[in-house]
Design a protein around this motif. Structure first.
Motif, short mmCIF file in Angstrom:
data_model
loop_
_atom_site.label_atom_id
_atom_site.label_comp_id
_atom_site.label_asym_id
_atom_site.label_seq_id
_atom_site.Cartn_x
_atom_site.Cartn_y
_atom_site.Cartn_z
N SER A 166 -88.48 56.87 39.36
CA SER A 166 -87.69 56.86 38.13
C SER A 166 -86.78 58.08 38.02
CB SER A 166 -88.62 56.78 36.92
OG SER A 166 -89.41 57.95 36.81
N ARG A 167 -87.07 59.15 38.75
CA ARG A 167 -86.23 60.36 38.72
C ARG A 167 -85.21 60.38 39.84
NH1 ARG A 167 -88.06 65.60 36.88
NH2 ARG A 167 -87.07 66.15 38.82
N TYR B 46 -81.35 61.34 46.66
CA TYR B 46 -81.66 62.66 46.13
C TYR B 46 -82.94 62.64 45.30
CZ TYR B 46 -76.80 63.22 47.35
OH TYR B 46 -75.62 63.24 48.03
N ARG B 47 -83.58 63.80 45.21
CA ARG B 47 -84.80 63.95 44.42
C ARG B 47 -84.55 63.56 42.96
NH1 ARG B 47 -85.49 69.43 44.81
NH2 ARG B 47 -84.19 69.58 42.97
N TYR C 100 -77.29 54.98 41.51
CA TYR C 100 -78.51 54.31 41.09
C TYR C 100 -79.49 55.36 40.59
CZ TYR C 100 -76.27 50.87 44.07
OH TYR C 100 -75.36 50.02 44.63
N GLY C 101 -79.77 55.35 39.30
CA GLY C 101 -80.66 56.33 38.68
C GLY C 101 -79.94 57.05 37.56
N SER C 102 -80.69 57.86 36.83
CA SER C 102 -80.14 58.57 35.68
C SER C 102 -79.25 59.72 36.11
CB SER C 102 -81.28 59.12 34.82
OG SER C 102 -82.02 58.07 34.27
N VAL C 103 -78.09 59.80 35.47
CA VAL C 103 -77.17 60.90 35.72
C VAL C 103 -76.89 61.62 34.40
CG1 VAL C 103 -76.08 59.79 37.71
CG2 VAL C 103 -75.10 59.47 35.46
N HIS D 162 -82.55 53.01 36.55
CA HIS D 162 -83.77 52.54 37.21
C HIS D 162 -84.64 51.79 36.19
CE1 HIS D 162 -87.89 52.94 38.83
NE2 HIS D 162 -87.27 52.77 39.98
N VAL D 163 -85.12 50.61 36.55
CA VAL D 163 -85.99 49.85 35.65
C VAL D 163 -87.35 49.54 36.27
CG1 VAL D 163 -84.13 48.84 34.28
CG2 VAL D 163 -84.94 47.65 36.33
#
Length: 127
Positions: free
Chosen positions: A5-6, A63-64, A96-99, A118-119
């Motif tokens: 999720s991160r 990326y992490r 893809y993922g939180s920015v 991300h879901v």
């Protein structure tokens, strides 16, 4: 298992400029890969793929988290990035993922950006 999720991934499709040799482009991409790999463990993957017939270069980055992506953008070898960007036009950039706002602002310099939150799912980097 990692906390998916991160994590942040990016894909980009780039049109190779007419007259740019695959050998020259490969050399630039390999130089970028070497400098990126030396950055540290905040990057999980940074790969390029080519469709020579269609003149397309495709990148997949992993990326992490968003901070790691920002760190990468700040640490990139600007001379090598300039050589790459003078050889291609970015057709599609997907994140893809939180920015965060800072990352979004930096990415807009590469062209139109689409983001996906991300879901569900997982990444297994063990074994």
């Amino acid at each position: 298992m990692a906390d998916s999720s991160r994590e942040v991934r990016a894909t980009s499709e780039m049109k190779i400029h007419d007259g740019v040799s695959i050998e020259r482009l490969s050399s630039v991409v390999k130089a970028l890969g070497a400098s990126t790999e030396a950055e540290g463990d905040h990057l999980y993957g940074h790969n390029f793929y080519i469709d020579e017939g269609a003149g397309i270069l495709f990148a997949h980055e992993h990326y992490r988290d968003a901070d790691a992506f920002l760190q990468h953008l700040k640490e990139m070898d600007q001379e090598v990035v300039g050589a790459l960007m003078s050889s291609v036009d970015v057709l599609d950039l997907r994140i893809y993922g939180s920015v965060n706002d800072e990352l979004r602002g930096l990415l807009e310099g590469f062209g139109s950006v689409r983001t996906f939150e991300h879901v569900g799912g997982f990444t297994n980097r063990g074994a």
